[in-house]
Design a protein around this motif. Structure first.
Motif, PDB file in Angstrom:
ATOM      1  N   ARG A 116      -5.029  -0.100  -4.720  1.00  0.00           N
ATOM      2  CA  ARG A 116      -4.445   0.388  -3.471  1.00  0.00           C
ATOM      3  C   ARG A 116      -5.335   1.440  -2.823  1.00  0.00           C
ATOM      4  N   GLY A 117      -5.893   2.341  -3.640  1.00  0.00           N
ATOM      5  CA  GLY A 117      -6.781   3.374  -3.107  1.00  0.00           C
ATOM      6  C   GLY A 117      -8.034   2.786  -2.485  1.00  0.00           C
ATOM      7  N   ALA A 118      -8.590   1.741  -3.096  1.00  0.00           N
ATOM      8  CA  ALA A 118      -9.784   1.106  -2.552  1.00  0.00           C
ATOM      9  C   ALA A 118      -9.490   0.445  -1.210  1.00  0.00           C
ATOM     10  N   VAL A 119      -8.312  -0.171  -1.093  1.00  0.00           N
ATOM     11  CA  VAL A 119      -7.916  -0.802   0.172  1.00  0.00           C
ATOM     12  C   VAL A 119      -7.792   0.240   1.274  1.00  0.00           C
ATOM     13  N   ARG A 120      -7.134   1.334   0.962  1.00  0.00           N
ATOM     14  CA  ARG A 120      -6.941   2.379   1.975  1.00  0.00           C
ATOM     15  C   ARG A 120      -8.265   3.047   2.346  1.00  0.00           C
ATOM     16  N   ALA A 121      -9.160   3.199   1.348  1.00  0.00           N
ATOM     17  CA  ALA A 121     -10.465   3.797   1.628  1.00  0.00           C
ATOM     18  C   ALA A 121     -11.282   2.917   2.568  1.00  0.00           C
ATOM     19  N   ALA A 122     -11.008   1.620   2.587  1.00  0.00           N
ATOM     20  CA  ALA A 122     -11.699   0.691   3.479  1.00  0.00           C
ATOM     21  C   ALA A 122     -11.063   0.654   4.865  1.00  0.00           C
ATOM     22  N   GLY A 123     -10.029   1.485   5.074  1.00  0.00           N
ATOM     23  CA  GLY A 123      -9.362   1.539   6.376  1.00  0.00           C
ATOM     24  C   GLY A 123      -8.344   0.441   6.583  1.00  0.00           C
ATOM     25  N   LEU A 124      -7.883  -0.170   5.482  1.00  0.00           N
ATOM     26  CA  LEU A 124      -6.917  -1.257   5.563  1.00  0.00           C
ATOM     27  C   LEU A 124      -5.558  -0.804   5.041  1.00  0.00           C
ATOM     28  N   ASN A 125      -4.530  -1.543   5.361  1.00  0.00           N
ATOM     29  CA  ASN A 125      -3.171  -1.201   4.941  1.00  0.00           C
ATOM     30  C   ASN A 125      -2.716  -2.125   3.816  1.00  0.00           C
ATOM     31  N   ASP A 126      -2.231  -1.525   2.736  1.00  0.00           N
ATOM     32  CA  ASP A 126      -1.687  -2.318   1.640  1.00  0.00           C
ATOM     33  C   ASP A 126      -0.230  -2.645   1.927  1.00  0.00           C
ATOM     34  N   HIS A 127       0.195  -3.814   1.488  1.00  0.00           N
ATOM     35  CA  HIS A 127       1.563  -4.277   1.769  1.00  0.00           C
ATOM     36  C   HIS A 127       2.529  -3.958   0.628  1.00  0.00           C
ATOM     37  N   TRP A 128       2.068  -4.135  -0.632  1.00  0.00           N
ATOM     38  CA  TRP A 128       2.988  -3.964  -1.768  1.00  0.00           C
ATOM     39  C   TRP A 128       2.190  -3.785  -3.047  1.00  0.00           C
ATOM     40  N   THR A 129       2.721  -2.943  -3.951  1.00  0.00           N
ATOM     41  CA  THR A 129       2.113  -2.713  -5.268  1.00  0.00           C
ATOM     42  C   THR A 129       3.225  -2.731  -6.311  1.00  0.00           C
ATOM     43  N   PRO A 130       3.066  -3.495  -7.411  1.00  0.00           N
ATOM     44  CA  PRO A 130       4.123  -3.545  -8.427  1.00  0.00           C
ATOM     45  C   PRO A 130       4.188  -2.254  -9.231  1.00  0.00           C
ATOM     46  N   ALA A 131       5.355  -1.935  -9.710  1.00  0.00           N
ATOM     47  CA  ALA A 131       5.525  -0.720 -10.518  1.00  0.00           C
ATOM     48  C   ALA A 131       4.820  -0.829 -11.864  1.00  0.00           C
ATOM     49  N   THR A 132       4.693  -2.054 -12.381  1.00  0.00           N
ATOM     50  CA  THR A 132       4.138  -2.243 -13.723  1.00  0.00           C
ATOM     51  C   THR A 132       2.617  -2.360 -13.752  1.00  0.00           C
ATOM     52  N   GLU A 133       1.985  -2.447 -12.584  1.00  0.00           N
ATOM     53  CA  GLU A 133       0.532  -2.658 -12.501  1.00  0.00           C
ATOM     54  C   GLU A 133       0.124  -3.957 -13.206  1.00  0.00           C
ATOM     55  N   SER A 134       0.976  -4.964 -13.184  1.00  0.00           N
ATOM     56  CA  SER A 134       0.682  -6.207 -13.903  1.00  0.00           C
ATOM     57  C   SER A 134       0.540  -7.371 -12.929  1.00  0.00           C
ATOM     58  N   CYS A 135      -0.375  -8.286 -13.291  1.00  0.00           N
ATOM     59  CA  CYS A 135      -0.536  -9.495 -12.489  1.00  0.00           C
ATOM     60  C   CYS A 135       0.723 -10.359 -12.546  1.00  0.00           C
ATOM     61  N   GLY A 136       1.431 -10.282 -13.689  1.00  0.00           N
ATOM     62  CA  GLY A 136       2.646 -11.065 -13.827  1.00  0.00           C
ATOM     63  C   GLY A 136       3.688 -10.713 -12.786  1.00  0.00           C
ATOM     64  N   GLU A 137       3.827  -9.431 -12.479  1.00  0.00           N
ATOM     65  CA  GLU A 137       4.813  -9.031 -11.466  1.00  0.00           C
ATOM     66  C   GLU A 137       4.364  -9.454 -10.073  1.00  0.00           C
ATOM     67  N   VAL A 138       3.049  -9.384  -9.819  1.00  0.00           N
ATOM     68  CA  VAL A 138       2.542  -9.863  -8.522  1.00  0.00           C
ATOM     69  C   VAL A 138       2.825 -11.354  -8.366  1.00  0.00           C
ATOM     70  N   LYS A 139       2.582 -12.109  -9.423  1.00  0.00           N
ATOM     71  CA  LYS A 139       2.840 -13.553  -9.378  1.00  0.00           C
ATOM     72  C   LYS A 139       4.308 -13.831  -9.073  1.00  0.00           C
ATOM     73  N   GLN A 140       5.207 -13.119  -9.764  1.00  0.00           N
ATOM     74  CA  GLN A 140       6.631 -13.362  -9.548  1.00  0.00           C
ATOM     75  C   GLN A 140       7.059 -12.976  -8.140  1.00  0.00           C
ATOM     76  N   TYR A 141       6.460 -11.889  -7.619  1.00  0.00           N
ATOM     77  CA  TYR A 141       6.751 -11.459  -6.245  1.00  0.00           C
ATOM     78  C   TYR A 141       6.424 -12.578  -5.261  1.00  0.00           C
ATOM     79  N   LEU A 142       5.298 -13.242  -5.473  1.00  0.00           N
ATOM     80  CA  LEU A 142       4.911 -14.326  -4.578  1.00  0.00           C
ATOM     81  C   LEU A 142       5.780 -15.564  -4.802  1.00  0.00           C
ATOM     82  N   LEU A 143       6.053 -15.879  -6.058  1.00  0.00           N
ATOM     83  CA  LEU A 143       6.837 -17.085  -6.347  1.00  0.00           C
ATOM     84  C   LEU A 143       8.273 -16.980  -5.860  1.00  0.00           C
ATOM     85  N   ASP A 144       8.766 -15.769  -5.668  1.00  0.00           N
ATOM     86  CA  ASP A 144      10.113 -15.581  -5.134  1.00  0.00           C
ATOM     87  C   ASP A 144      10.189 -15.912  -3.647  1.00  0.00           C
TER      88      ASP A 144
END
Length: 384
Positions: A116-144
């Motif tokens: 998230r910090g790297a995205v913001r440092a590039a001048g871009l806006n992040d949409h969402w970050t999982p609480a667990t910092e896991s790829c599994g939660e990102v996957k489930q977020y998309l699959l929902d």
């Protein structure tokens, strides 16, 4: 079991003095080794992998051009260093403006605070970050969500996210895999091969991993020498597999290996986790001959004073400590000496190891000779 404060050691409860830690990291290796050494650890450095320079990676260039061929609905950003590298490589190819424009119109899903910090440092806006910092939660977020027809770019983090990508494609998404950095075996494989042997023989107390590709590289190295099962057995036994986070640990946890992981996926947190765990669970404490002993990986603390030991005396001391107060026959001690039980003059080797052990321990009366039977630690326990 709580850790006993150790007087005379650089730190008390969280000291790594007397322990040996293998480090497989390539990136930030010096920094991580210094963190461990400042806590007193002996470090065995065995780089497992090396990075392909991004500007030379034709696969990344092809994936970037594919991403720019049409609108991107979602971008999964797994690591901050990977995202920064992607943007830097695009700049070198003259594609940075186009890439930034595409990303600005996309939903940027960042796996953790560094991404998230790297995205913001590039001048871009992040949409969402999982609480667990896991790829599994990102996957489930998309699959929902309904993914049919969506175009999704997924930044890899060294190893292909095969299950992640397959699940998105099965849900109807078009997925572009972004290999922001690729790992290759380290040019000199001998340090890693030695670390495999040291792990199997118990010459190290822990092996620290900071990336999943490094875990895979060590397993491959062991497999090539017919030692993979022995390596996994060592990690299931006395040697701690310390992983910076769940993504790094997955190649081992999927094989049933329990790993040590810090609460936060950071190098400093990994060093602290080792410094808490090893003194608590990797130490044998007893009183022999009226003296307090703490037996660690390659050293013993006698009444608060740290005394490093060579391999043979340490192996003998650990075997005696397995049965404190009981007599251990010379024949038994021969089996634990480096080189095995069939070495020449094994009887003399045991006597020499005992002599060196007594000299290193200092105070007399800790190790007793039982004539014609063997040796024992002089603990308050009757002879058998």
């Amino acid at each position: 079991m709580s850790a006993m404060p150790v007087e005379g050691v650089e730190t008390a409860q969280d000291s790594l003095s007397g322990f040996t830690v293998g480090v497989t990291a390539t990136r930030r290796r010096e920094e991580f080794c210094a963190l461990l050494e400042r806590r007193g650890a002996r470090v065995v450095s065995a780089p497992a992998i090396r990075l392909v320079p991004l500007e030379e990676d034709t696969d990344l260039l092809a994936a970037t051009r594919d991403s720019l061929a049409g609108p991107i609905d979602d971008v999964v950003i797994t690591t901050g260093v990977g995202f920064r590298g992607w943007m830097a490589a695009a700049e070198g190819w003259g594609l940075s403006a186009d890439l930034a424009e595409h990303l600005a119109r996309s939903r940027l899903l960042t796996r953790g605070p560094k991404a998230r910090g790297a995205v913001r440092a590039a001048g871009l806006n992040d949409h969402w970050t999982p609480a667990t910092e896991s790829c599994g939660e990102v996957k489930q977020y998309l699959l929902d969500q309904d993914l049919r027809g969506r175009r999704i770019a997924v930044q890899q983090h060294g190893e292909p996210l095969t299950d992640f990508v397959a699940a998105l494609r099965e849900a109807g998404a078009e997925v572009i895999e972004i290999p922001v950095y690729r790992w290759l075996p380290y040019r000199d494989a001998s340090p890693l091969r030695r670390l495999v042997t040291q792990t199997i023989t118990g010459a190290v107390d822990a092996v620290a991993f900071t990336s999943a590709p490094a875990v895979h590289a060590m397993l491959r190295s062991a497999r090539a020498d017919g030692l993979e099962d022995s390596l996994l057995a060592a990690f299931s036994g006395a040697v701690v597999a310390a992983c910076v986070g769940p993504v790094t640990g997955e190649p081992l946890t999927s094989r049933g290996i329990r790993t040590l992981q810090p609460e936060r996926a950071r190098l400093g947190a990994l060093a602290r986790a080792l410094a808490r765990h090893l003194p608590e669970f990797g130490v044998t404490r007893l009183v022999a001959g009226g003296h307090r002993l703490e037996i660690r990986g390659h050293a013993v603390v006698v009444d608060g004073e740290l005394k490093p030991l060579p391999p043979a005396p340490m192996a003998v001391l650990k075997r005696l400590a397995d049965k404190p107060g009981h007599v251990v026959p010379r024949a038994d001690l021969r089996t634990v000496l480096p080189g095995g039980p069939n070495r020449d003059s094994a009887e003399h080797a045991v006597e020499m190891a005992i002599t060196r052990l007594r000299r290193a321990l200092g105070p007399a009366g800790i190790v007793e000779t039982v004539v014609k039977r063997g040796y024992r630690l002089a603990c308050q326990r009757p002879l058998p």
